[in-house]
Write an enzyme that holds these catalytic residues in place. Structure first.
Site, PDB file in Angstrom:
ATOM      1  CG  ASN A 143      -0.368   0.785   2.339  1.00 55.15           C
ATOM      2  OD1 ASN A 143      -0.442   1.883   2.583  1.00 55.15           O
ATOM      3  ND2 ASN A 143       0.272  -0.124   3.287  1.00 55.15           N
ATOM      4  CG  PHE A 147       0.114   9.302   7.255  1.00 55.40           C
ATOM      5  CD1 PHE A 147       0.233   7.848   7.652  1.00 55.40           C
ATOM      6  CD2 PHE A 147       0.958  10.174   7.784  1.00 55.40           C
ATOM      7  CE1 PHE A 147       0.938   7.380   8.581  1.00 55.40           C
ATOM      8  CE2 PHE A 147       1.976   9.550   8.743  1.00 55.40           C
ATOM      9  CZ  PHE A 147       2.034   8.226   9.239  1.00 55.40           C
ATOM     10  CB  SER A 214       4.131   5.902   7.320  1.00 57.04           C
ATOM     11  OG  SER A 214       3.504   5.763   5.909  1.00 57.04           O
ATOM     12  CG  ASN A 216       3.360   4.468   1.650  1.00 58.07           C
ATOM     13  OD1 ASN A 216       3.930   4.106   0.721  1.00 58.07           O
ATOM     14  ND2 ASN A 216       2.451   3.745   2.596  1.00 58.07           N
ATOM     15  CB  THR A 217       4.502  10.591   4.895  1.00 53.80           C
ATOM     16  OG1 THR A 217       3.253  10.232   5.060  1.00 53.80           O
ATOM     17  CG2 THR A 217       4.355  12.099   5.222  1.00 53.80           C
ATOM     18  CE  LYS A 256       3.288   0.462  12.820  1.00 58.17           C
ATOM     19  NZ  LYS A 256       1.884   0.257  12.241  1.00 58.17           N
ATOM     20  CG  ASN A 285       4.793   1.448   9.212  1.00 62.36           C
ATOM     21  OD1 ASN A 285       4.142   0.863   8.427  1.00 62.36           O
ATOM     22  ND2 ASN A 285       4.555   2.398   9.876  1.00 62.36           N
TER      23      ASN A 285
END
Length: 328
Positions: A143, A147, A214, A216-217, A256, A285
């Site tokens: 994915n 966020f 994450s 994806n940021t 995390k 993560n």
């Protein structure tokens, strides 16, 4: 009355009767049969694209269509931590119920704990679609949601509604509830974002997680560097410690981390964790790596974080390393 109107009314009555009969049949089933029936819907959901089926799952949990576990957990599964009782060690990570829409239904599945989020201070749409990809043969997912969040105010509204229901029906909260915090993509001050999230949502949490991992940021994982992480965690922890939490006290604060860490990265994170005395780590993560057969899968070329069984070995190794480096 025209024939068409009569036919519509007849169809509506028949549909209502069929729905009532189906509900009556479902209600008559024992708990195990209800879970088996819910599992049987999996192939149907997989005919939808991954993000749509995700949304359907949230709606089903939100509106009480998930089965509810009523069988008690054996006492041997209970875990006492931070003054909280986890009825069992099986939980749901952040990323599924991003806006705290379906806490009652999800905890009702029999989870020992769950995290909602990641929740950003302001609403943001996340990355462009498509952004979720199944690797069905590997039971894995990639994915790059980024966020996507309705924001802290919307999540706070949902969490307040949940706790109001718990006040009148304590039995609906069967597990421990964590709130996972993220930063807005365009925010220039990550520490402020996490502190805002804590101030708005900490009162609804049994524990709070600072998500700096994450993939994806843009730039988020750089916050895991020793100096950046120390400054960030110290600021958020200071914010927490200077707020009035009432008789229940402040929520435990966790960080995390990613599984894609060098030995030096792990040592730096451990040093920060010990120096700032945070209450724990969430390991881990999703991964940017594409281990084994993932690299050969058609969806393996998609950017984003990989989750599922292919992540198991890597995340377990990081878990073992962090346990050793922090002394447990």
């Amino acid at each position: 009355m025209s024939k068409l109107v009569r036919r519509i009314k007849t169809a509506a009555v028949a549909g209502t009767a069929a729905a009532a009969a189906a509900f009556g049949y479902y209600a008559s089933l024992d708990v195990q049969k209800k879970f088996e029936l819910a599992s049987a819907t999996g192939p149907l959901l997989r005919t939808l694209d991954a993000e749509t089926s995700h949304k359907v799952g949230i709606l089903a949990a939100k509106y009480g269509l998930f089965p509810r576990e009523t069988r008690p957990d054996p006492d041997i599964l209970k875990v006492q931590l931070w003054g909280r009782t986890f009825p069992n060690p099986i939980g749901l990570a952040a990323g599924f119920d991003k806006d705290a829409e379906a806490v009652k239904g999800l905890l009702g599945l029999g989870l020992g704990f769950m995290e909602v989020g990641s929740i950003t201070p302001k609403p943001q749409p996340g990355n462009d679609k498509p952004r979720v990809f199944r690797l069905a043969e590997l039971k894995a997912t990639i994915n790059r949601y980024g966020f996507n969040s309705a924001g802290a105010d919307a999540a706070g509204h949902n969490l307040e509604a949940f706790w109001n229901r718990v006040e009148h029906h304590p039995h609906i909260k069967t597990g421990v509830l964590g709130v996972n915090l993220g930063k807005n993509k365009l925010s220039e001050n990550a520490a402020d974002d996490y502190a805002i999230g804590l101030m708005k949502l900490g009162k609804y949490a049994d524990f709070v997680v600072i998500n700096v991992s994450s993939p994806n940021t843009p730039g988020l994982r750089s916050l895991q560097g020793r100096q950046q992480l120390h400054e960030l965690v110290s600021f958020v922890k200071s914010t927490r410690d200077n707020l009035d939490w009432g008789p229940a006290g402040s929520p435990p604060l966790l960080v995390k981390i990613a599984p894609d860490l060098t030995d030096a990265d792990k040592a730096d994170i451990a040093a920060v964790v010990l120096d700032t005395a945070v209450d724990g780590l969430v390991v881990s993560n999703t991964t940017l790596s594409r281990p084994g057969p993932v690299a050969d899968h058609p969806a393996g070329v998609e950017s984003g974080g990989l989750s599922g069984p292919p992540l198991m070995q890597l995340s377990t190794e990081v878990l073992a390393d962090m346990y050793r480096l922090t002394g447990g």
